[in-house]
Design an enzyme around this catalytic site. Structure first.
Site, PDB file in Angstrom:
ATOM      1  N   CYS A 124     -19.500  -5.778 -25.249  1.00 23.95           N
ATOM      2  CA  CYS A 124     -20.610  -5.569 -26.179  1.00 23.95           C
ATOM      3  C   CYS A 124     -21.892  -5.437 -25.373  1.00 23.95           C
ATOM      4  O   CYS A 124     -22.114  -6.205 -24.428  1.00 23.95           O
ATOM      5  CB  CYS A 124     -20.696  -6.748 -27.137  1.00 23.95           C
ATOM      6  N   LEU A 125     -22.740  -4.489 -25.769  1.00 21.86           N
ATOM      7  CA  LEU A 125     -24.001  -4.277 -25.060  1.00 21.86           C
ATOM      8  C   LEU A 125     -24.933  -5.482 -25.196  1.00 21.86           C
ATOM      9  O   LEU A 125     -25.875  -5.614 -24.413  1.00 21.86           O
ATOM     10  CB  LEU A 125     -24.692  -3.007 -25.585  1.00 21.86           C
ATOM     11  N   HIS A 178     -15.845  -3.565 -34.789  1.00 22.93           N
ATOM     12  CA  HIS A 178     -16.764  -4.309 -33.922  1.00 22.93           C
ATOM     13  C   HIS A 178     -18.209  -4.146 -34.414  1.00 22.93           C
ATOM     14  O   HIS A 178     -18.943  -5.126 -34.554  1.00 22.93           O
ATOM     15  CB  HIS A 178     -16.611  -3.803 -32.480  1.00 22.93           C
ATOM     16  N   HIS A 238     -21.149  -6.852 -36.489  1.00 23.14           N
ATOM     17  CA  HIS A 238     -22.547  -7.133 -36.120  1.00 23.14           C
ATOM     18  C   HIS A 238     -23.435  -7.275 -37.360  1.00 23.14           C
ATOM     19  O   HIS A 238     -24.405  -8.030 -37.345  1.00 23.14           O
ATOM     20  CB  HIS A 238     -23.117  -6.005 -35.255  1.00 23.14           C
TER      21      HIS A 238
HETATM   22 CO    CO Z   1     -21.330  -5.202 -29.954  1.00 18.32          CO
END
Ligand code: CO
Length: 151
Positions: free
Chosen positions: A87-88, A129, A133
């Protein structure tokens, strides 16, 4: 314009994001900036809270193409797949997450028009994913074997 990607520990990543109700210039600017930010970071997806804006908008950039999903909802899912994720907003880590093999979502585009779409494999993983968020969930909440990796 590239925006700063919020990192884990920032409370905005744990918010229940609000639905998008105005499909206006402010939304277009957010989405354009998210796209610049995602391309720059060479990620597979980005959710609005990752640039500090807790609204229900995500982007996914995968083999099938570049997609924007506004107010997305998973309406059905099938099967199971297990695979690595990062994940960034959780730099330098990776872990294995079980996701559905196939998901069907309904969503709006940036003008507010409604669509549905079926995603499979890695595309489905990326969709799940990013949608997590929007509910303040990070993949590390679900992953096994979260470990350090080189970015
Ligand atoms: Co992410």
């Amino acid at each position: 314009m590239i925006r700063e990607i919020v990192q884990v520990g920032d409370p905005v990543l744990r918010e229940k994001c609000k639905p998008v109700t105005r499909f206006d210039d402010e939304l277009f600017r957010l989405l354009d900036d998210m796209k610049d930010t995602l391309k720059d970071a060479e990620g597979a997806g980005l959710a609005a809270p990752q640039v500090g804006v807790p609204v229900r908008a995500v982007q996914v950039d995968v083999e099938e193409g570049f997609f924007e999903f506004i107010n997305p909802v998973i309406v059905s899912q099938k099967g199971e797949q297990s695979g690595p994720e990062g994940c960034l907003s959780v730099r330098g880590k990776a872990g294995v997450v079980v996701r559905p093999e196939k998901v069907k979502i309904v969503f709006q585009d940036r003008r507010g028009d409604k669509y549905s779409l079926v995603a499979r494999g890695f595309f489905a993983r990326a969709v799940c994913h990013e949608l997590d968020h929007l509910d303040g969930v990070l993949y590390t909440d679900k992953a096994t074997d979260v470990h350090d990796v080189d970015d």
